[in-house]
Design a protein around this motif. Structure first.
Motif, PDB file in Angstrom:
ATOM      1  N   MET B  62      53.121  40.520  83.549  1.00 13.97           N
ATOM      2  CA  MET B  62      53.262  40.464  85.015  1.00 13.97           C
ATOM      3  C   MET B  62      52.818  41.810  85.586  1.00 13.97           C
ATOM      4  N   GLN B  63      52.054  41.751  86.668  1.00 15.44           N
ATOM      5  CA  GLN B  63      51.539  42.987  87.269  1.00 15.44           C
ATOM      6  C   GLN B  63      52.548  43.483  88.305  1.00 15.44           C
ATOM      7  N   LEU B  64      53.455  44.350  87.868  1.00 12.76           N
ATOM      8  CA  LEU B  64      54.524  44.791  88.774  1.00 12.76           C
ATOM      9  C   LEU B  64      54.628  46.312  88.917  1.00 12.76           C
ATOM     10  N   SER B  65      54.139  47.028  87.932  1.00 14.18           N
ATOM     11  CA  SER B  65      54.353  48.476  87.917  1.00 14.18           C
ATOM     12  C   SER B  65      53.419  49.208  88.887  1.00 14.18           C
ATOM     13  N   VAL B  66      53.806  50.433  89.246  1.00 15.67           N
ATOM     14  CA  VAL B  66      52.930  51.246  90.111  1.00 15.67           C
ATOM     15  C   VAL B  66      51.625  51.564  89.394  1.00 15.67           C
ATOM     16  N   TYR B  67      51.657  51.483  88.081  1.00 14.50           N
ATOM     17  CA  TYR B  67      50.451  51.830  87.313  1.00 14.50           C
ATOM     18  C   TYR B  67      49.514  50.633  87.120  1.00 14.50           C
ATOM     19  N   ASP B  68      49.943  49.430  87.560  1.00 16.13           N
ATOM     20  CA  ASP B  68      49.074  48.254  87.439  1.00 16.13           C
ATOM     21  C   ASP B  68      48.143  48.183  88.638  1.00 16.13           C
ATOM     22  N   ASP B  69      47.155  49.064  88.661  1.00 17.43           N
ATOM     23  CA  ASP B  69      46.265  49.060  89.821  1.00 17.43           C
ATOM     24  C   ASP B  69      44.871  48.619  89.427  1.00 17.43           C
ATOM     25  N   TRP B  70      44.079  48.452  90.442  1.00 14.99           N
ATOM     26  CA  TRP B  70      42.741  47.902  90.216  1.00 14.99           C
ATOM     27  C   TRP B  70      41.745  48.971  89.781  1.00 14.99           C
ATOM     28  N   ILE B  71      42.181  50.208  89.851  1.00 15.49           N
ATOM     29  CA  ILE B  71      41.302  51.275  89.399  1.00 15.49           C
ATOM     30  C   ILE B  71      41.825  51.768  88.061  1.00 15.49           C
ATOM     31  N   ARG B  72      41.121  51.431  87.005  1.00 10.29           N
ATOM     32  CA  ARG B  72      41.550  51.881  85.676  1.00 10.29           C
ATOM     33  C   ARG B  72      41.017  53.291  85.465  1.00 10.29           C
ATOM     34  N   GLY B  73      41.904  54.208  85.191  1.00  7.24           N
ATOM     35  CA  GLY B  73      41.467  55.593  84.986  1.00  7.24           C
ATOM     36  C   GLY B  73      40.846  56.127  86.256  1.00  7.24           C
ATOM     37  N   ILE B  80      35.114  49.568  93.644  1.00  4.25           N
ATOM     38  CA  ILE B  80      34.260  49.219  94.772  1.00  4.25           C
ATOM     39  C   ILE B  80      33.384  48.014  94.436  1.00  4.25           C
ATOM     40  N   THR B  81      32.915  47.987  93.191  1.00  7.63           N
ATOM     41  CA  THR B  81      31.941  46.951  92.849  1.00  7.63           C
ATOM     42  C   THR B  81      32.556  45.721  92.195  1.00  7.63           C
ATOM     43  N   GLY B  82      33.816  45.608  92.161  1.00 11.95           N
ATOM     44  CA  GLY B  82      34.386  44.397  91.584  1.00 11.95           C
ATOM     45  C   GLY B  82      35.653  44.638  90.804  1.00 11.95           C
ATOM     46  N   GLY B  83      36.473  45.548  91.266  1.00 15.70           N
ATOM     47  CA  GLY B  83      37.761  45.787  90.628  1.00 15.70           C
ATOM     48  C   GLY B  83      38.653  44.565  90.820  1.00 15.70           C
ATOM     49  N   ASP B  84      39.672  44.485  89.972  1.00 13.20           N
ATOM     50  CA  ASP B  84      40.497  43.297  89.972  1.00 13.20           C
ATOM     51  C   ASP B  84      41.671  43.466  90.939  1.00 13.20           C
ATOM     52  N   LEU B  85      41.391  43.236  92.205  1.00 11.19           N
ATOM     53  CA  LEU B  85      42.435  43.420  93.214  1.00 11.19           C
ATOM     54  C   LEU B  85      43.585  42.442  93.038  1.00 11.19           C
ATOM     55  N   GLN B  86      43.234  41.229  92.609  1.00 13.20           N
ATOM     56  CA  GLN B  86      44.262  40.191  92.494  1.00 13.20           C
ATOM     57  C   GLN B  86      45.319  40.543  91.456  1.00 13.20           C
ATOM     58  N   ASN B  87      44.907  41.280  90.433  1.00 13.24           N
ATOM     59  CA  ASN B  87      45.862  41.640  89.391  1.00 13.24           C
ATOM     60  C   ASN B  87      46.500  42.995  89.617  1.00 13.24           C
ATOM     61  N   SER B  88      46.426  43.496  90.828  1.00 15.66           N
ATOM     62  CA  SER B  88      47.073  44.768  91.138  1.00 15.66           C
ATOM     63  C   SER B  88      48.467  44.496  91.674  1.00 15.66           C
ATOM     64  N   SER B  89      49.369  45.411  91.388  1.00 18.86           N
ATOM     65  CA  SER B  89      50.735  45.205  91.883  1.00 18.86           C
ATOM     66  C   SER B  89      50.868  45.742  93.303  1.00 18.86           C
ATOM     67  N   VAL B  90      51.873  45.217  93.993  1.00 16.07           N
ATOM     68  CA  VAL B  90      52.145  45.708  95.351  1.00 16.07           C
ATOM     69  C   VAL B  90      52.508  47.193  95.306  1.00 16.07           C
ATOM     70  N   LEU B  91      53.315  47.545  94.300  1.00 17.07           N
ATOM     71  CA  LEU B  91      53.733  48.957  94.197  1.00 17.07           C
ATOM     72  C   LEU B  91      52.536  49.879  93.983  1.00 17.07           C
ATOM     73  N   SER B  92      51.510  49.372  93.300  1.00 16.29           N
ATOM     74  CA  SER B  92      50.342  50.223  93.058  1.00 16.29           C
ATOM     75  C   SER B  92      49.614  50.541  94.362  1.00 16.29           C
ATOM     76  N   PHE B  93      49.668  49.619  95.309  1.00 20.95           N
ATOM     77  CA  PHE B  93      49.035  49.885  96.621  1.00 20.95           C
ATOM     78  C   PHE B  93      49.788  50.994  97.354  1.00 20.95           C
ATOM     79  N   ILE B  94      51.116  50.956  97.251  1.00 19.69           N
ATOM     80  CA  ILE B  94      51.906  52.030  97.887  1.00 19.69           C
ATOM     81  C   ILE B  94      51.665  53.349  97.158  1.00 19.69           C
ATOM     82  N   TYR B  95      51.608  53.270  95.834  1.00 20.62           N
ATOM     83  CA  TYR B  95      51.432  54.479  95.019  1.00 20.62           C
ATOM     84  C   TYR B  95      50.051  55.113  95.222  1.00 20.62           C
ATOM     85  N   PHE B  96      49.121  54.302  95.738  1.00 18.61           N
ATOM     86  CA  PHE B  96      47.765  54.821  96.005  1.00 18.61           C
ATOM     87  C   PHE B  96      47.830  56.111  96.833  1.00 18.61           C
ATOM     88  N   GLY B  97      48.704  56.099  97.830  1.00 23.51           N
ATOM     89  CA  GLY B  97      48.826  57.261  98.715  1.00 23.51           C
ATOM     90  C   GLY B  97      49.318  58.515  98.012  1.00 23.51           C
TER      91      GLY B  97
END
Lengths: 92, 393
Positions: B62-73, B80-97
């Protein structure tokens, strides 16, 4: 010929240099801010002689529409107070 | 029945590790301290609850952690060119900042919009105390490298804890040592909350009673025009020397100009209330949620906490001792206690100065004097961060 400094010694030296330089830069930056602040009153004196400081049109002076009702309200309260005072004095 | 068994395997109870339990207790302690002791509640409540959220165990699929984001490394191109946004967690979007250093400058904007630099403008020599306190940053940098063996980028990120400025610590560690970000952020905010506990003994140890009784001249009146000129001039002076501090100082002084210009009161009001509150909530919560036991509970985290405390103590001592040094040359003496406020941690360290001063003389008002090195410390720690970033990046 062996190197003058080993890697660890070189790293040690670089880190000391970075720490000292970093501290120096912070002091220079804030020292210049201090210097600027010490000069600021003198700059302001010169500046005020050319461009006198006045109340800002937008931010500070209360606008006519903001101040007038307040003034009217004060006058109204004063008038009511005075009328009550006269009335009560008469009754007494 | 097999479905039920499968479900049971996904529950938090089934996946709970001792580390998660320890972290949840730490989160509860943060919340307890914030509510009962009033230690930085605006920070410790979001961080504490974030720690609890981040340490609920779950099935890794399950993609739940802050580290489950669409940008690997660091593969931003992939995002930009096709990262997996659907498999990113909500927390990872907040953690982006947090991860990309977006929140700290926004916090600085709010701080700028609520800071009154008048006391600093009226007593310029106190600015130097804000510089002296940065000794904690650079000595800790040194100690982290040679005592604990951190590499120089990690040591730089750890050292900035001594700046006693949470946003600056997060900003720099996101740039230099993202792998230590959680521990550094928690250490920085913990010590900021513990300012009333850490600083007074050091202040008393390094000053005599006579020094603590020194009364300082009331600050002069500062004109509106001076307050307007200051943010622009100070920004130019500092960032021309340390361009790495441009983002933090740019936002700080921009916020202050919004406040002082008198024509953007609405913007200043938003920056110092709604905006800074929103960012504080997101930042605190995201930082807390990033402290998963598996990534946080390591010996390095304990070392970072130790170094952070040391850094804080050195910074406090640096400010106090420099004030005493300045007194050797000044006719109008400075109360050396105000040097302790050079560590930033606005406004808590200034309040501590007032408290310690009043224990000796209840009528000695040091708060306004302490605010000068306090806000100078914010500028100083941002400059120190800029220097470390530009040299170590």
């Amino acid at each position: 010929m062996p190197p003058l400094l080993t890697f660890a010694e070189a790293e040690w030296g670089e880190s000391i240099a970075l720490a000292v330089t970093g501290m120096l830069i912070v002091f220079v930056a804030l020292g210049l801010v201090t210097l600027f602040l010490l000069l600021l009153p003198h700059i302001m004196t010169k500046l005020n002689a050319v461009f006198p400081e006045r109340e800002h049109a937008h931010g500070h002076a209360p606008t006519a529409s903001a101040s007038k009702p307040q003034s009217d309200e004060d006058e109204l309260i004063a008038a009511i107070g005075f009328a009550l005072h006269i009335e009560r004095s008469g009754r007494a | 029945m097999s479905t039920f068994n499968e479900f049971l395997k996904t529950t938090g109870y089934a996946n709970l590790e001792v580390g998660n339990l320890i972290m949840i207790v730490i989160g509860l302690v943060f919340i307890f301290l914030a509510i009962t002791k009033d230690y930085e509640p605006l920070l410790l409540v979001p961080i504490g609850f974030g720690i609890i959220v981040g340490n609920i165990p779950f099935d890794p699929s399950m993609q739940l952690s802050v580290y489950d984001d669409w940008i690997r490394g660091d593969d931003v191109t992939q995002a930009i060119t096709g990262g997996d946004l659907q498999n990113s967690s909500v927390l990872s979007f907040i953690y982006f900042g947090v991860k990309y250093g977006l929140f700290p400058p926004l916090i600085f904007l709010g701080i700028g919009a609520m800071t009154d630099f008048s006391t600093m403008l009226s007593n310029p020599k106190l600015v130097l105390l804000g510089a002296a306190a940065q000794i904690g940053v650079f000595l800790t940098f040194f100690g982290a490298m040679f005592v604990f063996g951190f590499d120089e980028r990690q040591a730089g990120a750890i050292g900035i804890i001594g700046g006693a400025d949470g946003p600056t610590a997060i900003f720099l560690s996101s740039k230099l040592a993202p792998e230590l970000l959680g521990a550094i952020a928690i250490a920085a905010y913990s010590y900021m909350a513990l300012v009333p506990v850490i600083q007074p003994p050091i202040m008393r140890l390094l000053t005599s009673r006579d020094e603590r009784l020194i009364r300082m001249k009331p600050p002069r009146q500062v004109s509106k025009r001076e307050k307007m000129i200051f943010p622009v001039a100070a920004f130019l002076i500092c960032t021309m020397i340390a361009p790495g501090a441009m983002v933090l100082l740019g936002m700080l002084f921009f916020g202050n100009l919004l406040k002082e210009s008198g024509v953007t009161e609405r913007l200043a009001q938003t920056a110092r209330t709604a905006m800074i509150d929103i960012v504080t909530i997101l930042l605190g919560f995201a930082v807390g949620a990033s402290t998963q036991a598996q990534t946080f509970l390591k010996p390095e985290s304990l070392q970072i906490f130790g170094l952070g405390a040391l850094s804080f103590a050195i910074a406090t001592a640096g400010g106090v001792l420099f004030a005493k040094f300045m007194n050797l040359f000044l006719t109008e003496k400075i109360n050396p206690l105000v040097g302790a406020a050079g560590v930033s941690a606005v406004p808590d360290s200034a309040r501590v100065v007032q408290m310690v001063g009043q224990q000796e003389d209840p009528n000695n008002m040091l708060l306004m004097h302490a605010m000068a090195p306090n806000v100078a410390g914010v500028i100083g720690s941002a400059v120190a961060a800029g220097v470390l970033w530009s040299v170590l990046v």
